[in-house]
Design an enzyme around this catalytic site. Structure first.
Site, PDB file in Angstrom:
ATOM      1  N   ASP A   4       0.890  -1.217  -0.153  1.00  0.00           N
ATOM      2  CA  ASP A   4      -0.076  -0.002  -0.082  1.00  0.00           C
ATOM      3  C   ASP A   4       0.840   1.369   0.065  1.00  0.00           C
ATOM      4  O   ASP A   4       1.992   1.272   0.092  1.00  0.00           O
ATOM      5  CB  ASP A   4      -0.884   0.029   1.273  1.00  0.00           C
ATOM      6  CG  ASP A   4      -0.345   0.258   2.498  1.00  0.00           C
ATOM      7  OD1 ASP A   4       0.685  -0.687   2.817  1.00  0.00           O
ATOM      8  OD2 ASP A   4      -0.584   0.936   3.560  1.00  0.00           O
ATOM      9  N   HIS A  27       1.299  -9.195  -3.389  1.00  0.00           N
ATOM     10  CA  HIS A  27       0.356  -8.258  -3.190  1.00  0.00           C
ATOM     11  C   HIS A  27       0.943  -6.855  -3.055  1.00  0.00           C
ATOM     12  O   HIS A  27       1.462  -6.368  -2.050  1.00  0.00           O
ATOM     13  CB  HIS A  27      -0.463  -8.537  -1.865  1.00  0.00           C
ATOM     14  CG  HIS A  27      -1.450  -7.491  -1.356  1.00  0.00           C
ATOM     15  ND1 HIS A  27      -2.860  -7.474  -1.923  1.00  0.00           N
ATOM     16  CD2 HIS A  27      -1.446  -6.483  -0.602  1.00  0.00           C
ATOM     17  CE1 HIS A  27      -3.396  -6.432  -1.563  1.00  0.00           C
ATOM     18  NE2 HIS A  27      -2.545  -5.791  -0.635  1.00  0.00           N
ATOM     19  N   ASP A  47       0.607 -17.934  -3.370  1.00  0.00           N
ATOM     20  CA  ASP A  47       1.308 -17.056  -4.409  1.00  0.00           C
ATOM     21  C   ASP A  47       0.341 -16.383  -5.534  1.00  0.00           C
ATOM     22  O   ASP A  47       0.204 -16.372  -6.621  1.00  0.00           O
ATOM     23  CB  ASP A  47       2.397 -17.476  -5.265  1.00  0.00           C
ATOM     24  CG  ASP A  47       3.277 -16.718  -5.932  1.00  0.00           C
ATOM     25  OD1 ASP A  47       3.112 -15.294  -5.740  1.00  0.00           O
ATOM     26  OD2 ASP A  47       3.999 -17.136  -6.759  1.00  0.00           O
ATOM     27  N   GLU A  61       1.865 -10.127   0.689  1.00  0.00           N
ATOM     28  CA  GLU A  61       2.445  -8.869   0.657  1.00  0.00           C
ATOM     29  C   GLU A  61       3.873  -8.801   0.772  1.00  0.00           C
ATOM     30  O   GLU A  61       4.507  -9.561   1.400  1.00  0.00           O
ATOM     31  CB  GLU A  61       1.580  -7.994   1.656  1.00  0.00           C
ATOM     32  CG  GLU A  61       1.672  -6.552   1.444  1.00  0.00           C
ATOM     33  CD  GLU A  61       0.606  -5.688   2.087  1.00  0.00           C
ATOM     34  OE1 GLU A  61      -0.197  -6.179   2.680  1.00  0.00           O
ATOM     35  OE2 GLU A  61       0.780  -4.470   1.642  1.00  0.00           O
TER      36      GLU A  61
HETATM   37  O1  9MR Z   1       2.769  -6.475   9.455  1.00  0.00           O
HETATM   38  C1  9MR Z   1       1.703  -6.306  10.061  1.00  0.00           C
HETATM   39  C2  9MR Z   1       1.241  -7.423  10.847  1.00  0.00           C
HETATM   40  O2  9MR Z   1       2.142  -7.784  11.840  1.00  0.00           O
HETATM   41  C3  9MR Z   1      -0.114  -7.382  11.410  1.00  0.00           C
HETATM   42  O3  9MR Z   1      -0.799  -8.626  11.952  1.00  0.00           O
HETATM   43  C4  9MR Z   1      -1.266  -6.990  10.165  1.00  0.00           C
HETATM   44  C5  9MR Z   1      -2.604  -6.636  10.334  1.00  0.00           C
HETATM   45  O4  9MR Z   1      -2.853  -5.705  11.294  1.00  0.00           O
HETATM   46  O5  9MR Z   1      -0.770  -5.830   9.462  1.00  0.00           O
HETATM   47  C6  9MR Z   1       0.602  -5.695   9.111  1.00  0.00           C
HETATM   48  O6  9MR Z   1       1.328  -4.896   8.478  1.00  0.00           O
HETATM   49  C7  9MR Z   1       0.282  -4.161   7.387  1.00  0.00           C
HETATM   50  C8  9MR Z   1       0.098  -2.843   7.654  1.00  0.00           C
HETATM   51  O7  9MR Z   1      -0.985  -2.684   8.584  1.00  0.00           O
HETATM   52  C9  9MR Z   1      -0.287  -1.994   6.219  1.00  0.00           C
HETATM   53  N1  9MR Z   1       0.495  -2.270   5.254  1.00  0.00           N
HETATM   54  C10 9MR Z   1       0.735  -3.447   4.932  1.00  0.00           C
HETATM   55  C11 9MR Z   1       1.455  -4.186   6.107  1.00  0.00           C
HETATM   56  C12 9MR Z   1       1.842  -5.568   5.803  1.00  0.00           C
HETATM   57  O8  9MR Z   1       0.862  -6.265   5.730  1.00  0.00           O
END
Ligand code: 9MR
Length: 576
Positions: free
Chosen positions: A190, A504, A549, A558
């Site tokens: 994102d 992602h 994947d 992601e």
């Molecule tokens: O890395 C983060 C993970 O530890 C959490 O469980 C998750 C859900 O809250 O969010 C991950 O971080 C994401 C962030 O909130 C937004 N940008 C993408 C990040 C990676 O997925």
């Protein structure tokens, strides 16, 4: 083109990964179970070298060179099951084979391994790509043809006109006021920018530079700043650090938790995202994380002082002001305010953030009396570092540099060292027990970064103990990420015989280019998250197999700045 890349490309074309299908049984008929698994990049010449062989295959294995000559023969261990894969495998140990070259492993009854190399610089291209990945992540900057090749793109998100969100309004900066907060990297797939996650990412890259300054100097990533007096990785770090300090409110030293749109934009290129951007609510975690990161930067950037006039002093001032704000606001725990649905990075326990910041401030100022005054032993969680669990970053800052020894009293020094070694010993014993030869036992969101961070912990343990067993276990973490895992994936885009492809990431999805931008470590198997597209698509149920994947799988596929930084930290340790 280097031979590995070309061979890997051929292998890749021939062997499309099992990917995601509707098969839901852990059946041995799937091709991924039949393949011999190695690190798909390879092994350093003198390192331990283990391949994983399916139980059903013969006990005898052979190493074959590119002329098809048998160059090594060996016998596997007994088969054993690894709980996280749910399958029985044997180990083929060829650590005593030290001839540089490119090889595959064969074994009757199993599919050949992907090609891999043995040499002393086996991860150099990968390391360059993992650092270069941050250039492609830059917000507010065009990615040029000269530096970005086919991944050139228009600039997005200048962030020179960012609104103060209602949750961040104060007496001076009112709701809707405009501030400028340009630069920095996108967080992940994102386009938002989050202080908590930026902090651990920058710390890990600074730490790599601190421990390996010569290696850092020689690593060339072809970025716009290349050719100035700073190592490319330092220029890259500064691109984000300079943004981070703009997130501090000069009026009171508080730090906005994130710069974000109100919701995630669609899968579009950066310049096509027209959502309005806001700075959102200050938080204790953001203030302490910024303080810790700036204090670390103050020390690590010292050799580059002449080229960065005034910067270190101003970073220390930022750190002091953020620290002071956190003392006055010790429990402002961040939750997404109403109407904001982007990444939260919420953390209900911030004593470890206090501990991290206190350690870094003490190491930079020598003033333990001031900063450690309210810090208690129970504020430290001796666990693998991650964005919500950061006290080990401070402990490693201390342990890695012998000159820091006298900055704390003797009891506290022993407390840190003994508990840290216990943590590393747990990883070591998990590695030694595991038939897949990996220390990883937990598979949360971003589990691949747990593997990489374990490696960083293990290398620190090696530095303070001299025990080379820790290096072997740390390298095993890297081998897991690069292909020696039950799903047969090299989890870094663009590398290895079977690398992940459909990550992602908005740019990779929207750029119209078939291959993903190289050098990104994906999150990996996720045994806990539910609800995303992968849930219905997992081939297998065992924790290390809950990965898919496909770009819809944001819980497993992601990419993120804190995952690549962990990979970089581990690669610097392994390479140097
Ligand atoms: O890395 C983060 C993970 O530890 C959490 O469980 C998750 C859900 O809250 O969010 C991950 O971080 C994401 C962030 O909130 C937004 N940008 C993408 C990040 C990676 O997925």
């Amino acid at each position: 083109m280097n031979p590995i890349t070309s061979i890997s490309a051929a292998a890749l074309a021939m062997t499309l990964a099992a990917g995601c299908s509707s098969n839901t049984s852990d059946s041995a008929s799937n091709p991924t179970f039949g393949r011999i698994k190695t690190d798909q990049i390879g092994y350093e010449t003198k390192s331990a070298k283990i391949a994983i062989i399916p139980d059903s295959a013969s006990d005898a294995f052979q190493i074959i060179d590119i002329q098809d000559n048998v160059v090594y023969e060996g016998v596997t261990s007994q088969a054993d099951e690894w709980f996280a894969s749910g399958t029985k495998v044997k180990q083929a140990d060829f650590s005593d084979f030290m001839n540089p070259g490119v090889y595959i492993i064969k074994c009757k009854g199993a599919d050949n391994s992907y090609p891999f190399a043995i040499n002393d610089n086996v991860y150099t291209d990968l390391t360059i790509a993992a650092v270069k990945a941050y250039y492609y992540w830059r917000s507010g900057m065009e990615i040029t043809q000269e530096h970005g090749g086919k991944f050139a793109r228009a600039a997005g998100h200048p962030d020179t006109q960012v609104k103060i969100h209602k949750s961040a309004a104060g007496p001076k900066r009112k709701e809707g006021d405009i501030i400028s907060s340009p630069g920095g990297w996108y967080d992940a797939g994102d386009y938002n920018k989050y202080i908590v996650n930026s902090s651990i990412s920058v710390w890990e890259m600074l730490n790599a530079v601190e421990l390996h300054p010569e290696y850092a100097k020689n690593l060339k990533t072809n970025i716009p700043e290349s050719g100035n007096n700073l190592p490319d990785i330092v220029d890259e770090i500064l691109y984000n650090l300079r943004w981070m300090v703009t997130m501090q409110d000069p009026a009171d030293g508080g730090v906005y938790h994130k710069l974000t749109s109100l919701s995630f934009c669609g899968m579009v290129m950066p310049d096509k995202d027209n959502f309005e951007r806001y700075v959102v609510k200050k938080s204790t975690a953001a203030a302490l994380d910024l303080a810790a990161t700036c204090a670390k930067a103050y020390r690590v950037l010292e050799p580059y002082d002449a080229d960065l006039p005034g910067l270190r002093d101003s970073l220390m001032k930022t750190a002091e002001k953020a620290w002071d704000w956190a003392q006055k606001n010790p429990s402002v725990l961040f939750r997404n305010p109403e109407g904001v649905s982007t990444g939260e990075y919420g953390d209900g326990f911030v004593r470890d953030e206090f501990a991290w910041a206190a350690m870094e401030m003490t190491l930079s100022t020598g003033d333990a009396k001031k900063y450690m005054k309210d810090i208690k032993n129970e504020d430290f969680n001796f666990s693998i570092p991650a964005w919500p669990s950061v006290s080990m970053l401070g402990v490693m800052s201390y342990l890695n540099i012998p000159a820091h020894k006298d900055k704390f009293d003797a009891d506290f020094q022993a407390f840190m060292k003994d508990n840290f070694i216990k943590l590393a010993d747990k990883c070591l014993s998990d590695y030694e027990k595991c038939s897949y030869a990996t220390p990883i036992v937990d598979f949360p969101w971003g589990s691949n970064s747990v593997a990489a961070n374990q490696g960083i912990v293990l290398f620190t343990a090696y530095r303070i103990s001299g025990n080379t067993k820790y290096i072997e276990a740390a390298e095993a973490d890297l081998h897991y990420l690069l292909g020696r895992n039950p799903l047969d994936y090299c989890y870094v885009t663009g590398f290895g015989g079977n690398s992940v492809k459909d990550v992602h990431d908005r740019r990779c999805v929207a750029d119209g280019i078939k291959s993903p931008i190289p050098g990104y470590l994906c999150g990996g198997p996720n045994a806990t998250a539910r609800g995303d597209i992968a849930d219905s698509l997992y081939l297998y149920k065992a924790p290390a197999m809950r990965y898919c994947d496909v770009n819809g799988s944001y819980t497993t596929n992601e990419i993120a700045i804190n995952w690549n930084s962990a990979l970089i930290g581990l690669l610097f340790d392994v390479n140097d």
